[in-house]
Design a protein around this motif. Structure first.
Motif, PDB file in Angstrom:
ATOM      1  N   TYR A  90       2.140   1.590  -3.542  1.00 13.05           N
ATOM      2  CA  TYR A  90       1.084   2.356  -4.486  1.00 13.05           C
ATOM      3  C   TYR A  90       0.571   3.521  -4.242  1.00 13.05           C
ATOM      4  O   TYR A  90       0.316   4.378  -5.134  1.00 13.05           O
ATOM      5  N   VAL A  91       0.548   3.974  -2.844  1.00 17.43           N
ATOM      6  CA  VAL A  91       0.034   5.412  -2.620  1.00 17.43           C
ATOM      7  C   VAL A  91       1.113   6.311  -3.097  1.00 17.43           C
ATOM      8  O   VAL A  91       0.846   7.370  -3.670  1.00 17.43           O
ATOM      9  N   LEU A  92       2.451   5.896  -2.903  1.00 14.38           N
ATOM     10  CA  LEU A  92       3.528   6.876  -3.364  1.00 14.38           C
ATOM     11  C   LEU A  92       3.450   7.070  -5.023  1.00 14.38           C
ATOM     12  O   LEU A  92       3.762   8.139  -5.275  1.00 14.38           O
TER      13      LEU A  92
ATOM     14  N   ARG B 216       1.024   6.622  -7.096  1.00 17.49           N
ATOM     15  CA  ARG B 216      -0.127   7.013  -7.716  1.00 17.49           C
ATOM     16  C   ARG B 216      -0.537   8.480  -7.164  1.00 17.49           C
ATOM     17  O   ARG B 216      -1.135   9.250  -8.132  1.00 17.49           O
ATOM     18  N   TYR B 217      -0.104   8.787  -5.972  1.00 15.03           N
ATOM     19  CA  TYR B 217      -0.610  10.069  -5.510  1.00 15.03           C
ATOM     20  C   TYR B 217       0.367  11.151  -5.278  1.00 15.03           C
ATOM     21  O   TYR B 217       0.290  12.255  -4.595  1.00 15.03           O
ATOM     22  N   THR B 218       1.752  10.805  -5.456  1.00 17.24           N
ATOM     23  CA  THR B 218       2.707  11.816  -5.523  1.00 17.24           C
ATOM     24  C   THR B 218       3.240  11.998  -6.658  1.00 17.24           C
ATOM     25  O   THR B 218       3.288  11.254  -7.490  1.00 17.24           O
TER      26      THR B 218
ATOM     27  N   CYS C  21      10.465   3.511  -0.389  1.00 14.39           N
ATOM     28  CA  CYS C  21       9.837   1.997  -0.343  1.00 14.39           C
ATOM     29  C   CYS C  21      10.814   1.009   0.387  1.00 14.39           C
ATOM     30  O   CYS C  21      10.298   0.037   0.894  1.00 14.39           O
TER      31      CYS C  21
ATOM     32  N   PRO D 137       0.794  -1.137  -0.003  1.00 19.31           N
ATOM     33  CA  PRO D 137       0.119   0.010   0.141  1.00 19.31           C
ATOM     34  C   PRO D 137       0.856   1.252  -0.090  1.00 19.31           C
ATOM     35  O   PRO D 137       0.560   2.134  -0.638  1.00 19.31           O
ATOM     36  N   PHE D 138       2.070   1.015   0.564  1.00 23.15           N
ATOM     37  CA  PHE D 138       2.862   2.650   0.799  1.00 23.15           C
ATOM     38  C   PHE D 138       3.522   2.665  -0.672  1.00 23.15           C
ATOM     39  O   PHE D 138       3.391   3.962  -0.987  1.00 23.15           O
TER      40      PHE D 138
END
Length: 128
Positions: free
Chosen positions: A82-84, A86-88, A99, A79-80
């Protein structure tokens, strides 16, 4: 861990040489060298994680080691990442470093479990 510090230092110094084996662009070679340096930097952390993981496992805490390894990856690492991604707007090299460094959490957890003696479990029955 000391061996990983030494090997990691050597690997970091030799990082630009490995991509030269391949016939690819200079940009790809620079990225590959950066990734190799990140892995070299994280080698001592990986050694510590493995030492604490196998200490827990040797004490009979197999469920804890399952949580420590597999569950942590699915609930934290993936999840970490993925968030980094897609959203940064982080470029790939700092994203990869972040990561890898998330495993510091595992270092602290492993250290706490080993230091507190939670891993010690009597697996041999003594006769009265």
């Amino acid at each position: 861990m000391a061996a990983c510090v030494c090997i990691g230092a050597i690997l970091a110094l030799l990082a630009p040489l490995f991509p030269e084996i391949y016939n690819t662009s200079g940009e790809v070679k620079a990225l590959a060298a950066s990734f190799i340096r990140i892995i070299a930097l994280c080698m001592p952390m990986g050694a510590f994680i493995h030492a604490s993981y196998f200490t827990l496992r040797s004490g009979g805490k197999t469920v804890v080691t399952f949580l420590f390894d597999s569950v942590f990856m699915w609930l934290v690492n993936i999840p970490f990442a993925y968030v980094l991604s897609r959203y940064t707007g982080l470029p790939i090299v700092p994203l990869y470093l972040a990561c890898q460094m998330i495993d510091l959490i595992k270092c602290f957890i492993g250290f706490a479990l080993v230091k507190n003696g939670i891993w010690i479990q009597n697996i041999v029955e003594t006769k009265p």
